[in-house]
Design a protein around this motif. Sequence first.
Motif, PDB file in Angstrom:
ATOM      1  N   THR A 205      53.031  25.776  27.426  1.00  0.00           N
ATOM      2  CA  THR A 205      52.043  25.571  28.451  1.00  0.00           C
ATOM      3  C   THR A 205      50.592  26.023  27.849  1.00  0.00           C
ATOM      4  N   GLU A 206      50.800  26.525  26.633  1.00  0.00           N
ATOM      5  CA  GLU A 206      49.643  27.349  26.064  1.00  0.00           C
ATOM      6  C   GLU A 206      48.653  26.054  25.685  1.00  0.00           C
ATOM      7  N   ASN A 207      47.351  26.368  26.210  1.00  0.00           N
ATOM      8  CA  ASN A 207      46.190  25.359  26.018  1.00  0.00           C
ATOM      9  C   ASN A 207      46.424  24.267  27.087  1.00  0.00           C
ATOM     10  N   LEU A 208      47.440  24.366  27.862  1.00  0.00           N
ATOM     11  CA  LEU A 208      47.504  23.151  28.832  1.00  0.00           C
ATOM     12  C   LEU A 208      46.610  23.599  30.041  1.00  0.00           C
ATOM     13  N   GLN A 209      45.851  22.797  30.451  1.00  0.00           N
ATOM     14  CA  GLN A 209      44.824  22.991  31.659  1.00  0.00           C
ATOM     15  C   GLN A 209      45.433  22.285  32.860  1.00  0.00           C
ATOM     16  N   LEU A 210      45.703  22.735  34.144  1.00  0.00           N
ATOM     17  CA  LEU A 210      46.037  22.090  35.480  1.00  0.00           C
ATOM     18  C   LEU A 210      44.787  22.029  36.341  1.00  0.00           C
ATOM     19  N   LYS A 211      44.769  21.284  37.233  1.00  0.00           N
ATOM     20  CA  LYS A 211      43.735  21.134  38.141  1.00  0.00           C
ATOM     21  C   LYS A 211      44.317  21.830  39.466  1.00  0.00           C
ATOM     22  N   ARG A 212      44.200  23.201  39.086  1.00  0.00           N
ATOM     23  CA  ARG A 212      44.865  24.099  40.000  1.00  0.00           C
ATOM     24  C   ARG A 212      43.750  25.519  39.803  1.00  0.00           C
ATOM     25  N   MET A 213      44.342  26.306  40.535  1.00  0.00           N
ATOM     26  CA  MET A 213      43.468  27.734  40.425  1.00  0.00           C
ATOM     27  C   MET A 213      43.407  28.451  39.099  1.00  0.00           C
ATOM     28  N   SER A 214      42.201  28.917  38.596  1.00  0.00           N
ATOM     29  CA  SER A 214      42.146  29.498  37.497  1.00  0.00           C
ATOM     30  C   SER A 214      42.119  31.063  37.674  1.00  0.00           C
ATOM     31  N   TYR A 215      43.237  31.664  37.270  1.00  0.00           N
ATOM     32  CA  TYR A 215      43.026  33.194  38.051  1.00  0.00           C
ATOM     33  C   TYR A 215      42.091  34.112  36.839  1.00  0.00           C
ATOM     34  N   ASN A 216      41.158  34.616  37.912  1.00  0.00           N
ATOM     35  CA  ASN A 216      40.164  35.345  37.167  1.00  0.00           C
ATOM     36  C   ASN A 216      39.706  36.736  37.889  1.00  0.00           C
ATOM     37  N   VAL A 217      38.868  37.517  37.740  1.00  0.00           N
ATOM     38  CA  VAL A 217      38.429  38.589  38.251  1.00  0.00           C
ATOM     39  C   VAL A 217      38.191  38.521  39.796  1.00  0.00           C
ATOM     40  N   ARG A 218      37.547  37.530  40.086  1.00  0.00           N
ATOM     41  CA  ARG A 218      36.962  37.162  41.522  1.00  0.00           C
ATOM     42  C   ARG A 218      38.325  36.859  42.394  1.00  0.00           C
ATOM     43  N   ASN A 219      39.296  36.034  41.893  1.00  0.00           N
ATOM     44  CA  ASN A 219      40.187  35.652  42.955  1.00  0.00           C
ATOM     45  C   ASN A 219      41.472  36.460  42.672  1.00  0.00           C
ATOM     46  N   LEU A 220      41.387  37.484  41.598  1.00  0.00           N
ATOM     47  CA  LEU A 220      42.561  38.210  41.698  1.00  0.00           C
ATOM     48  C   LEU A 220      42.327  39.915  42.193  1.00  0.00           C
ATOM     49  N   LEU A 221      41.023  40.088  42.229  1.00  0.00           N
ATOM     50  CA  LEU A 221      40.603  41.482  42.343  1.00  0.00           C
ATOM     51  C   LEU A 221      39.512  41.485  43.752  1.00  0.00           C
ATOM     52  N   GLN A 222      38.334  40.878  43.472  1.00  0.00           N
ATOM     53  CA  GLN A 222      37.425  41.011  44.012  1.00  0.00           C
ATOM     54  C   GLN A 222      37.664  40.381  45.538  1.00  0.00           C
ATOM     55  N   ASP A 223      37.916  39.232  45.822  1.00  0.00           N
ATOM     56  CA  ASP A 223      38.216  38.470  47.175  1.00  0.00           C
ATOM     57  C   ASP A 223      39.638  39.325  47.945  1.00  0.00           C
ATOM     58  N   PRO A 224      40.566  39.393  46.868  1.00  0.00           N
ATOM     59  CA  PRO A 224      41.875  40.126  47.729  1.00  0.00           C
ATOM     60  C   PRO A 224      41.588  41.365  48.217  1.00  0.00           C
ATOM     61  N   VAL A 225      40.688  41.997  47.771  1.00  0.00           N
ATOM     62  CA  VAL A 225      40.341  43.803  48.333  1.00  0.00           C
ATOM     63  C   VAL A 225      39.658  43.306  49.433  1.00  0.00           C
ATOM     64  N   LEU A 226      38.973  42.375  49.656  1.00  0.00           N
ATOM     65  CA  LEU A 226      38.159  41.856  51.113  1.00  0.00           C
ATOM     66  C   LEU A 226      39.172  41.563  52.013  1.00  0.00           C
ATOM     67  N   LYS A 227      39.928  40.617  51.672  1.00  0.00           N
ATOM     68  CA  LYS A 227      41.099  40.250  52.642  1.00  0.00           C
ATOM     69  C   LYS A 227      42.033  41.375  53.093  1.00  0.00           C
ATOM     70  N   ALA A 228      42.662  42.172  52.093  1.00  0.00           N
ATOM     71  CA  ALA A 228      43.290  43.290  52.675  1.00  0.00           C
ATOM     72  C   ALA A 228      42.679  44.125  53.604  1.00  0.00           C
ATOM     73  N   LYS A 229      41.382  44.473  53.239  1.00  0.00           N
ATOM     74  CA  LYS A 229      40.717  45.318  54.042  1.00  0.00           C
ATOM     75  C   LYS A 229      40.537  44.660  55.506  1.00  0.00           C
ATOM     76  N   GLY A 230      40.292  43.568  55.543  1.00  0.00           N
ATOM     77  CA  GLY A 230      40.169  42.923  57.035  1.00  0.00           C
ATOM     78  C   GLY A 230      41.434  42.853  57.810  1.00  0.00           C
ATOM     79  N   PHE A 231      42.647  42.754  56.845  1.00  0.00           N
ATOM     80  CA  PHE A 231      43.974  42.912  57.875  1.00  0.00           C
ATOM     81  C   PHE A 231      44.550  44.308  57.886  1.00  0.00           C
ATOM     82  N   TYR A 232      44.237  45.285  57.092  1.00  0.00           N
ATOM     83  CA  TYR A 232      44.968  46.533  57.072  1.00  0.00           C
ATOM     84  C   TYR A 232      43.761  47.530  57.595  1.00  0.00           C
ATOM     85  N   ARG A 233      43.766  47.700  58.899  1.00  0.00           N
ATOM     86  CA  ARG A 233      42.363  48.190  59.323  1.00  0.00           C
ATOM     87  C   ARG A 233      42.489  49.766  59.534  1.00  0.00           C
TER      88      ARG A 233
END
Length: 330
Positions: free
Chosen positions: A142-170
């Motif tokens: 799988t090294e260097n294999l590119q999928l037409k799917r999510m690329s895991y990065n700072v935004r979708n691993l850290l930034q957006d998830p914290v906002l989602k959890a904050k909205g759910f666990y009040r």
Amino acid sequence: MTEKFPVINSTLSPDGLGKLIRQKYGLSAQAECSIFRLAMNHLYIVHDNGTQYVFRVYTHHWRTRLEIEEELRLLNILKEAGRQIAFPITDQSGQLIQEIEAPEGTRFGVLFSYAKGIKTAKFSQQASFLIGQALAKVHQTTENLQLKRMSYNVRNLLQDPVLKAKGFYRKNISEIEFLQTLSAFLMPKMENLNQQNMRYGAVHLDVWFDNLHIDNDKEITFFDFDFCGNGYLCFDISYFLFQLFSTHLNEEEYQAKADHFLKGYELVTKITNEEKKFLPFACLAIMTYYISVQCDRFDYWTNIFLNEDHLKRMAGNLKRWMAYHQIEIE
């Protein structure tokens, strides 16, 4: 005539699915279908003359057809390379994906081979070594294999998830604050990586005992690539180590199995020094993401355990891992 009430997530009849599977895949009249697990996706076990299969029905609006096609493309590439994975099976017309009109709308279904062996959290050091070897071989493909799917990065691993959890666990203010502080700590760790020394490609992102079978301490078979995407290959290594740590409260036992896993991996391919430095941190980002996934899918997979105490346990596991690796964020 009374109008049918709308639904968001139905359970398909195993008898009805069995009939469809027998017709589509040319199985015998004796083939039986039964529910195995109703979770993020719905899984059914199919038995036919001593042969077992798994039929996965994706939750409505969980994966697009293209995302599923890319998952299956990855699995077929791994199968052709001789890697140890459960692979998708074509129907009699050569199709891999079935479209099923459920009450909530179109759902997709795929028939998979059944992985040899058994699932267990308490596997041996030898099995841990074999898991490392098997994962390294997957990564070689799988090294260097590119999928037409999510690329895991700072935004979708850290930034957006914290906002989602904050909205759910009040109510869990202290745990949410911990996740916010952790996220802020991890962002520069990810952004400042020397990418030339970080292997990148298609990742599984959910490698742990629940998604692999062990056959007599001799062979490992991976399955459930539902979260596959693009990312650093060491994501898979770090996530496995974290899950191993979480299921082994005896830290000496954990360390012995972790050492065997890494030894098995590096017997096949080397982990770079940059990757090794990042291993203690990568799983923290992935687990932050998975906390948000549980929140996001609550309406489709209503868990009685998805409550304030659950978040405290999740945060507690992260803190225990951090203490073990002497990671301080404040």
